[in-house]
Design a protein around this motif. Structure first.
Motif, PDB file in Angstrom:
ATOM      1  N   VAL A 121       0.868  -1.167   0.000  1.00 32.48           N
ATOM      2  CA  VAL A 121       0.000   0.000   0.000  1.00 32.48           C
ATOM      3  C   VAL A 121       0.907   1.220   0.000  1.00 32.48           C
ATOM      4  N   VAL A 122       0.647   2.143  -0.905  1.00 33.49           N
ATOM      5  CA  VAL A 122       1.425   3.372  -0.976  1.00 33.49           C
ATOM      6  C   VAL A 122       0.574   4.502  -0.388  1.00 33.49           C
ATOM      7  N   HIS A 123       1.108   5.145   0.608  1.00 33.66           N
ATOM      8  CA  HIS A 123       0.415   6.284   1.218  1.00 33.66           C
ATOM      9  C   HIS A 123       0.705   7.519   0.374  1.00 33.66           C
ATOM     10  N   GLN A 124      -0.332   8.016  -0.285  1.00 34.70           N
ATOM     11  CA  GLN A 124      -0.165   9.135  -1.214  1.00 34.70           C
ATOM     12  C   GLN A 124       0.338  10.404  -0.531  1.00 34.70           C
ATOM     13  N   ASP A 125      -0.049  10.612   0.712  1.00 39.43           N
ATOM     14  CA  ASP A 125       0.361  11.835   1.400  1.00 39.43           C
ATOM     15  C   ASP A 125       1.848  11.840   1.751  1.00 39.43           C
ATOM     16  N   THR A 126       2.402  10.679   2.062  1.00 37.51           N
ATOM     17  CA  THR A 126       3.812  10.610   2.472  1.00 37.51           C
ATOM     18  C   THR A 126       4.700   9.894   1.454  1.00 37.51           C
ATOM     19  N   THR A 128       5.159   6.793   1.435  1.00 38.54           N
ATOM     20  CA  THR A 128       5.723   5.593   2.059  1.00 38.54           C
ATOM     21  C   THR A 128       4.999   4.346   1.576  1.00 38.54           C
ATOM     22  N   GLU A 130       4.004   0.372   2.496  1.00 37.35           N
ATOM     23  CA  GLU A 130       3.830  -0.598   3.573  1.00 37.35           C
ATOM     24  C   GLU A 130       3.252  -1.879   2.999  1.00 37.35           C
TER      25      GLU A 130
END
Length: 167
Positions: A121-126, A128, A130
């Motif tokens: 999962v890619v966190h669009q805001d950061t 990062t 996971e």
């Protein structure tokens, strides 16, 4: 993921270097099994070198975290799967010191392949990345670490057996 694979590879390579072939019981089976064992080890080493190369590129900034994550599924997991295919064909006699090592490497490889192949999962805001299943990744990480420790212990036992005896 890269660190886990590197730890696993170092433990495996060191332990394998210390094993010695035993007397053959079934020459044809042992020849084919040992050849598959050697191919599997070589494939594992090559996959580990690829892992090190990609990790170095990430550290140098020439590969993003997202690119490394993608390569874990598109390059690394398939490379370890190919090595595992050979290790699945490997056979050594049950009393051969490599037998326990082979079983351990198979178990570790399975966990490593699953970890490398896991979606993320890619966190669009950061930005990062996971694992899609953090709980399962934690279990896999523990399995890989435990296996690496057992392989290291195996390596140390072999070193102790091969050390010159002092009087």
């Amino acid at each position: 993921r890269a660190v886990l694979a590197l730890v696993a590879a170092v433990a495996l390579v060191g332990a394998l270097a210390l094993t010695a072939p035993s007397a053959a019981v079934d020459v044809a089976r042992q020849f084919a099994g040992v050849a598959a064992f050697e191919r599997g080890v070589k494939g594992f080493e090559q996959a580990s070198l690829l892992m090190q190369k990609l990790h170095a590129q990430r550290k140098a900034g020439t590969l993003t975290e997202l690119e490394l994550d993608d390569k874990s599924r598109t390059e690394l997991a398939p490379a370890y799967r190919a090595a595992m295919a050979d290790l699945d064909q490997a056979w050594v006699p049950p009393l051969d010191p490599r037998h326990a090592l082979l079983q351990e490497v198979r178990a570790m490889s399975g966990a490593l392949i699953e970890a490398l192949a896991m979606e993320s999962v890619v966190h669009q805001d950061t930005g990062t990345v996971e694992p899609a299943d953090p709980a399962r990744m934690a279990v896999l990480t523990r399995l890989i670490q435990d296996s690496a420790q057992r392989i290291q212990a195996f390596k140390e036992q072999l070193l102790a057996k091969q050390a010159p005896k002092r009087k």
